[in-house]
Design a protein around this motif. Sequence first.
Motif, PDB file in Angstrom:
ATOM      1  N   GLU A 152      35.222   2.904  64.019  1.00 29.50           N
ATOM      2  CA  GLU A 152      34.567   1.165  63.830  1.00 29.50           C
ATOM      3  C   GLU A 152      36.228   1.239  62.947  1.00 29.50           C
ATOM      4  O   GLU A 152      36.341   1.037  61.540  1.00 29.50           O
ATOM      5  CB  GLU A 152      33.808   0.993  62.636  1.00 29.50           C
ATOM      6  N   GLN A 153      36.541  -0.736  63.034  1.00 27.96           N
ATOM      7  CA  GLN A 153      37.958  -1.078  62.308  1.00 27.96           C
ATOM      8  C   GLN A 153      37.492  -2.803  61.782  1.00 27.96           C
ATOM      9  O   GLN A 153      36.812  -3.360  63.033  1.00 27.96           O
ATOM     10  CB  GLN A 153      38.967  -1.169  63.082  1.00 27.96           C
ATOM     11  N   VAL A 154      37.067  -2.353  61.259  1.00 30.30           N
ATOM     12  CA  VAL A 154      36.682  -3.896  59.809  1.00 30.30           C
ATOM     13  C   VAL A 154      37.484  -4.605  60.197  1.00 30.30           C
ATOM     14  O   VAL A 154      38.188  -4.821  59.327  1.00 30.30           O
ATOM     15  CB  VAL A 154      35.467  -3.162  59.098  1.00 30.30           C
ATOM     16  N   GLY A 155      37.437  -5.559  60.614  1.00 32.84           N
ATOM     17  CA  GLY A 155      38.849  -7.096  59.821  1.00 32.84           C
ATOM     18  C   GLY A 155      37.368  -7.841  58.667  1.00 32.84           C
ATOM     19  O   GLY A 155      36.705  -8.102  59.061  1.00 32.84           O
ATOM     20  N   VAL A 156      38.549  -7.902  57.864  1.00 30.09           N
ATOM     21  CA  VAL A 156      37.601  -8.627  56.400  1.00 30.09           C
ATOM     22  C   VAL A 156      38.621  -9.761  56.146  1.00 30.09           C
ATOM     23  O   VAL A 156      39.992 -10.066  56.330  1.00 30.09           O
ATOM     24  CB  VAL A 156      37.895  -8.025  55.190  1.00 30.09           C
ATOM     25  N   PHE A 157      37.969 -11.398  56.154  1.00 31.00           N
ATOM     26  CA  PHE A 157      38.234 -12.525  56.293  1.00 31.00           C
ATOM     27  C   PHE A 157      37.821 -13.356  55.233  1.00 31.00           C
ATOM     28  O   PHE A 157      36.525 -13.447  55.779  1.00 31.00           O
ATOM     29  CB  PHE A 157      38.088 -13.315  57.733  1.00 31.00           C
ATOM     30  N   THR A 158      37.698 -13.617  53.721  1.00 38.21           N
ATOM     31  CA  THR A 158      37.211 -13.881  52.773  1.00 38.21           C
ATOM     32  C   THR A 158      37.691 -15.342  53.140  1.00 38.21           C
ATOM     33  O   THR A 158      38.795 -15.809  53.613  1.00 38.21           O
ATOM     34  CB  THR A 158      37.957 -13.123  51.709  1.00 38.21           C
ATOM     35  N   ARG A 159      37.171 -16.706  52.909  1.00 39.32           N
ATOM     36  CA  ARG A 159      37.527 -17.705  52.675  1.00 39.32           C
ATOM     37  C   ARG A 159      38.905 -18.099  51.434  1.00 39.32           C
ATOM     38  O   ARG A 159      39.308 -18.738  51.479  1.00 39.32           O
ATOM     39  CB  ARG A 159      36.314 -18.522  52.021  1.00 39.32           C
ATOM     40  N   ARG A 160      38.972 -17.286  50.473  1.00 45.97           N
ATOM     41  CA  ARG A 160      40.280 -17.437  49.420  1.00 45.97           C
ATOM     42  C   ARG A 160      40.986 -16.990  50.911  1.00 45.97           C
ATOM     43  O   ARG A 160      42.439 -17.681  50.362  1.00 45.97           O
ATOM     44  CB  ARG A 160      40.255 -16.566  49.308  1.00 45.97           C
ATOM     45  N   GLY A 161      41.499 -15.708  51.246  1.00 46.92           N
ATOM     46  CA  GLY A 161      42.662 -15.489  51.679  1.00 46.92           C
ATOM     47  C   GLY A 161      42.785 -16.374  53.019  1.00 46.92           C
ATOM     48  O   GLY A 161      44.265 -16.770  53.443  1.00 46.92           O
ATOM     49  N   CYS A 162      42.052 -16.999  53.561  1.00 45.53           N
ATOM     50  CA  CYS A 162      42.438 -17.623  54.947  1.00 45.53           C
ATOM     51  C   CYS A 162      42.597 -19.216  54.150  1.00 45.53           C
ATOM     52  O   CYS A 162      43.825 -19.435  55.010  1.00 45.53           O
ATOM     53  CB  CYS A 162      40.825 -17.824  55.655  1.00 45.53           C
ATOM     54  N   GLU A 163      41.949 -19.473  53.807  1.00 48.59           N
ATOM     55  CA  GLU A 163      42.309 -20.784  53.223  1.00 48.59           C
ATOM     56  C   GLU A 163      43.885 -20.679  52.420  1.00 48.59           C
ATOM     57  O   GLU A 163      44.277 -21.781  52.807  1.00 48.59           O
ATOM     58  CB  GLU A 163      41.544 -21.291  51.915  1.00 48.59           C
ATOM     59  N   ARG A 164      44.100 -20.209  51.736  1.00 54.39           N
ATOM     60  CA  ARG A 164      45.418 -20.033  51.256  1.00 54.39           C
ATOM     61  C   ARG A 164      46.361 -20.159  51.597  1.00 54.39           C
ATOM     62  O   ARG A 164      47.614 -20.431  51.426  1.00 54.39           O
ATOM     63  CB  ARG A 164      45.856 -18.678  49.930  1.00 54.39           C
ATOM     64  N   ILE A 165      46.532 -19.142  53.246  1.00 53.30           N
ATOM     65  CA  ILE A 165      47.076 -18.802  53.952  1.00 53.30           C
ATOM     66  C   ILE A 165      48.129 -20.556  54.988  1.00 53.30           C
ATOM     67  O   ILE A 165      48.870 -20.571  54.844  1.00 53.30           O
ATOM     68  CB  ILE A 165      46.830 -17.920  54.427  1.00 53.30           C
ATOM     69  N   ILE A 166      46.077 -20.538  55.182  1.00 53.72           N
ATOM     70  CA  ILE A 166      46.415 -21.894  55.572  1.00 53.72           C
ATOM     71  C   ILE A 166      47.030 -23.153  55.310  1.00 53.72           C
ATOM     72  O   ILE A 166      47.810 -23.659  55.606  1.00 53.72           O
ATOM     73  CB  ILE A 166      45.495 -22.233  56.336  1.00 53.72           C
ATOM     74  N   ARG A 167      46.488 -23.681  54.436  1.00 56.50           N
ATOM     75  CA  ARG A 167      47.029 -24.097  53.077  1.00 56.50           C
ATOM     76  C   ARG A 167      49.052 -24.055  52.977  1.00 56.50           C
ATOM     77  O   ARG A 167      49.162 -25.425  52.955  1.00 56.50           O
ATOM     78  CB  ARG A 167      46.247 -23.872  51.506  1.00 56.50           C
ATOM     79  N   TYR A 168      48.895 -22.974  52.739  1.00 57.60           N
ATOM     80  CA  TYR A 168      50.915 -22.357  52.945  1.00 57.60           C
ATOM     81  C   TYR A 168      51.211 -22.858  53.575  1.00 57.60           C
ATOM     82  O   TYR A 168      52.414 -23.371  53.396  1.00 57.60           O
ATOM     83  CB  TYR A 168      50.608 -21.396  52.636  1.00 57.60           C
ATOM     84  N   ALA A 169      50.460 -22.818  55.399  1.00 54.39           N
ATOM     85  CA  ALA A 169      51.347 -23.555  56.435  1.00 54.39           C
ATOM     86  C   ALA A 169      51.572 -25.123  56.751  1.00 54.39           C
ATOM     87  O   ALA A 169      53.095 -25.553  56.699  1.00 54.39           O
ATOM     88  CB  ALA A 169      51.079 -22.898  57.406  1.00 54.39           C
ATOM     89  N   PHE A 170      50.667 -25.391  56.120  1.00 56.88           N
ATOM     90  CA  PHE A 170      50.633 -27.024  55.600  1.00 56.88           C
ATOM     91  C   PHE A 170      51.658 -27.247  55.125  1.00 56.88           C
ATOM     92  O   PHE A 170      52.685 -28.636  55.354  1.00 56.88           O
ATOM     93  CB  PHE A 170      49.149 -27.584  55.281  1.00 56.88           C
ATOM     94  N   GLU A 171      51.821 -26.834  53.667  1.00 59.87           N
ATOM     95  CA  GLU A 171      52.661 -27.163  52.908  1.00 59.87           C
ATOM     96  C   GLU A 171      53.837 -27.472  53.085  1.00 59.87           C
ATOM     97  O   GLU A 171      54.759 -27.659  52.259  1.00 59.87           O
ATOM     98  CB  GLU A 171      52.458 -26.207  51.377  1.00 59.87           C
ATOM     99  N   LEU A 172      53.758 -25.966  53.851  1.00 60.42           N
ATOM    100  CA  LEU A 172      55.821 -25.615  54.118  1.00 60.42           C
ATOM    101  C   LEU A 172      56.240 -26.852  55.339  1.00 60.42           C
ATOM    102  O   LEU A 172      57.662 -26.899  55.423  1.00 60.42           O
ATOM    103  CB  LEU A 172      55.209 -23.982  54.896  1.00 60.42           C
ATOM    104  N   ALA A 173      55.086 -27.091  55.900  1.00 58.25           N
ATOM    105  CA  ALA A 173      55.366 -28.115  56.827  1.00 58.25           C
ATOM    106  C   ALA A 173      55.759 -29.173  55.978  1.00 58.25           C
ATOM    107  O   ALA A 173      56.637 -29.956  57.056  1.00 58.25           O
ATOM    108  CB  ALA A 173      54.756 -28.136  57.526  1.00 58.25           C
TER     109      ALA A 173
END
Length: 350
Positions: A152-173
Motif C-alpha cells: 500500500e502506498q499512501v498519499g498524504v495531502f495536507t491543507r497546509r501542503g496544498c495551499e502553500r504550493i497553489i498559492r505560490y503558483a498564483f503569486e508566481l503568475a
Amino acid sequence: METKTYNIAVIGGDGIGPEVCGAAKQVLQRIAEKDGRIAFSFTDFPWSCTWYKETGRMMPEDGLDILKRFDAILLGAVGRPDVPDHVSLHGLLLAIRQGFDQYVNLRPVKLLKGAPCPLKDVRREDIDMIFVRENSEGEYAGKGILEADRAEQVGVFTRRGCERIIRYAFELARRENRRRVTSISKGNALNFSMVFWDRIFAEVAKDYPDIEANSLLVDAASMFMVRDPGRFDVVVCSNLFGDILTDLGAAIAGGMGMSAGANIDPERRFPSMFEPVHGSAPDIMGREMANPMATVWAASQMLDHLGRPDLGKRVLDAIEAVLEEGVWRTPDLGGSAKTSDVTRAILEKL
Ligand code: NAD
Ligand code: IPM
Ligand code: MN
C-alpha cells in the motif's frame, strides 16, 4: 565595491552527475568573475551510490546539519544500477528535498531558440510554461506497507501542503505577469486526495481574480502538452504528476539534456537545491556525451534565487546563444560535441 561570497555545497552524485556539475561550477565561477560583486566558494561532497557501497549510507547521519550552513546546493544526479533506486533516492535526494522542506519544485518548460522540438505545427513561443510541482508530500510521502502479498502506498495531502504550493503558483503568475494558472489533478479516479486538491485550488483561486484559473485532468493534460502546449502558462500539480509531466515537458523542449529544476524553500529557512531534471544516465557516463545545459540552466536558477536574476538571465542567454549558433551540440541534440566543448562554448558566450 564589496564582494559577497556564496558558499555552495556540490553533490555530484552518480553517473553523469559529477560531469554536468563540473560544467555548472565553471559557469558560476566565470559569471562571478565577470560581475565582480559576487563570488562562489564550492565544497564538494562525495555522497553517492559509491559512498553508499563504502559506508552503508547515502549521506552521513548529520548530513542535513552539514548542508544547512550553505547558501545553496548544486546536485548532479543520484542512482546506480547496482543500488536499489528507492534506497539511493530516499537516502539522499528525497531526504534533502523533504528534510529542508523545499516544497516548491520549479521546472521551466521553455523551448529555447535553436533547441530541437519533436512536435509538428507548434510555434516556438507556444512552449513556454513553468511547472510548480509540489515537492514535500503527496504521493512521495513515503508511507505505506510492503509485504510479500500486498503493498500500500499512501498519499498524504495536507491543507497546509496544498495551499502553500497553489498559492505560490498564483503569486508566481502575478510576479511574472503570466495570465493563467492551470491545476493538473485527477479527481475523477483519486476520490480522496485529488478531490481535496481540487477544492483547495478552487478556494485559493478566489483570492486571485486577476489570474485565470483553469483545471485539467492529468490524462487530458498529457495530451494537450503534445497537441496544444500553448494553453499552458503556470502549471501547478502534485509531486508524482509533476515528476511525470516534466519529463514529457523535457521531451517537447529540447530533451532531458536541456531541462532544469529548482527545489526551493521560499521561506529561506534552509538552503535550496538546484539540479537537472534528468537522472544519472548510466548509459552514457564517463564518455563526455552528457549535455551540460540542463545543469547550467539549474545554475541560472540558483543565481535567480540568490537575488541576481540579471546574472541568471545572462547564463540562460549564453545557453541559447550556443544552441542558436548550432556548432557545439552533444549527441542528444544530434551533434558530436563533447560535454567539455559545450561548456567551453557557453563560457565563451559569457
Ligand atoms: P535518465 O534521465 O538518467 O536517462 C534517460 C535517458 O536520457 C537516457 O538515455 C540518458 O542517456 C538520457 N540523458 C539523461 N540526461 C542526459 C544528458 N544530460 N545528456 C544527454 N542525455 C541524457 O533516467 P533513467 O535512465 O530512468 O534513470 C537512471 C538513474 O537515474 C536511475 O537510477 C534513476 O532512479 C535515477 N534518477 C535520478 C534523478 C535525480 O537524481 N534527480 C532523476 C531521474 C532519475
Ligand atoms: C526527478 C526524479 C526523482 C523524482 C526521483 C529520482 C526520485 O525523477 O527529480 O524528477 O521522482 O522526483
Ligand atoms: Mn523525474
